[in-house]
Design a protein around this motif. Sequence first.
Motif, PDB file in Angstrom:
ATOM      1  N   SER A   1       0.644  -1.244   0.049  1.00  0.00           N
ATOM      2  CA  SER A   1       0.033   0.092   0.071  1.00  0.00           C
ATOM      3  C   SER A   1       0.913   1.161   0.040  1.00  0.00           C
ATOM      4  O   SER A   1       0.537   2.227  -0.673  1.00  0.00           O
TER       5      SER A   1
ATOM      6  N   ALA B   1      -6.333  -0.419  -0.770  1.00  0.00           N
ATOM      7  CA  ALA B   1      -4.977   0.400  -0.824  1.00  0.00           C
ATOM      8  C   ALA B   1      -4.954   1.007  -2.145  1.00  0.00           C
ATOM      9  O   ALA B   1      -4.652   2.219  -2.415  1.00  0.00           O
ATOM     10  N   TRP B   2      -5.388   0.310  -3.302  1.00  0.00           N
ATOM     11  CA  TRP B   2      -5.472   1.157  -4.714  1.00  0.00           C
ATOM     12  C   TRP B   2      -6.618   2.176  -4.759  1.00  0.00           C
ATOM     13  O   TRP B   2      -6.619   3.072  -5.267  1.00  0.00           O
TER      14      TRP B   2
ATOM     15  N   SER C   1       1.444  -6.547  -4.895  1.00  0.00           N
ATOM     16  CA  SER C   1      -0.238  -7.266  -4.859  1.00  0.00           C
ATOM     17  C   SER C   1      -0.307  -8.585  -5.243  1.00  0.00           C
ATOM     18  O   SER C   1      -1.094  -9.276  -4.583  1.00  0.00           O
TER      19      SER C   1
ATOM     20  N   ASN D   1       0.513   3.908  -3.018  1.00  0.00           N
ATOM     21  CA  ASN D   1       0.541   5.287  -2.536  1.00  0.00           C
ATOM     22  C   ASN D   1       1.651   6.475  -3.083  1.00  0.00           C
ATOM     23  O   ASN D   1       1.340   7.564  -3.453  1.00  0.00           O
TER      24      ASN D   1
END
Length: 303
Positions: free
Chosen positions: A68, A132-133, A107, A72
């Motif tokens: 994540s 997260a995405w 991922s 980000n």
Amino acid sequence: MSVTLDIQSARRTPRPRAVLTLLKPITWFPPVWAYLCGAVASGESFAEAPWLVLAGMVLAGPIVCAMSQAANDWCDRHVDAINEPHRPIPSGQVPGYWGLWIALAMSALALAFGALLGPWGFGATVVGILAAWAYSAEPVRLKRSGIWGPGLVGLCYEGLPWFTGAAVLSGGLPSWPVIALGLLYALGAHGIMTLNDFKALHGDRLTGVNSLPVTLGPDRAARVACIVMAVPQVAVIGCLALWDRPFHALAVAVLLAGQVKAMQVLLRNPKDRAPWYNATGVTMYVAGMMVTAFALRTMGGLP
């Protein structure tokens, strides 16, 4: 004002140390701790399946949380060019599209690793990756909202790992008290994430990220964050007292009192003292989580 970033770099591959910086190991602690709290709250013996505890902690921190952070940083490379130009991507230490490739590869690794923890562990991993995405990437980019963004991160940092630890250890849906108190701590974490937004205040203003420090101003945002952190803990204390766990309730109350003292210091200068509070008040917050987990453990799952 728009900010663009040339992702080309003289380097063709990232520096190993820069990759580690991209994955932000310091951020792994909250989900690892929350997973451990959930495992404790489940009431199950660690001795019967210690690998489930260890594997879940690795999944929560060094894999999913690290993924994540990479996602980000890639999606925030333009913002970081303003706030933190020394970060691995805007500085060119992680050149080209390497940031994106690392996030996508991790991922996939998370999905493979999560499958080892059974259906509950895999399902939670899928939720964590999607969250997260959704937080970072266009067109969803929930980070733009000062309500939904911190709420999602709080849920994934504290609530989801707590639930996963309890579900994986017990091999099924956790009891409703475990779920309820985990959600309360996830709700309180919204305030923690709001304080974390203070460090990106300037870049968020320039790039249209409507965090609470941007929309409310530092002083009001800090007050809101303090209230959001405190109220769920009051509810936890009430639940523990109602469920005949007075000593655990007292311990959480003492930790909350310590946080209130730290909040008074924070509110004198929120922008400068937010990092200090994250090292003091938040430590007491997560300590209360473990106290609560042990209270649930002694209850055998039900009040």
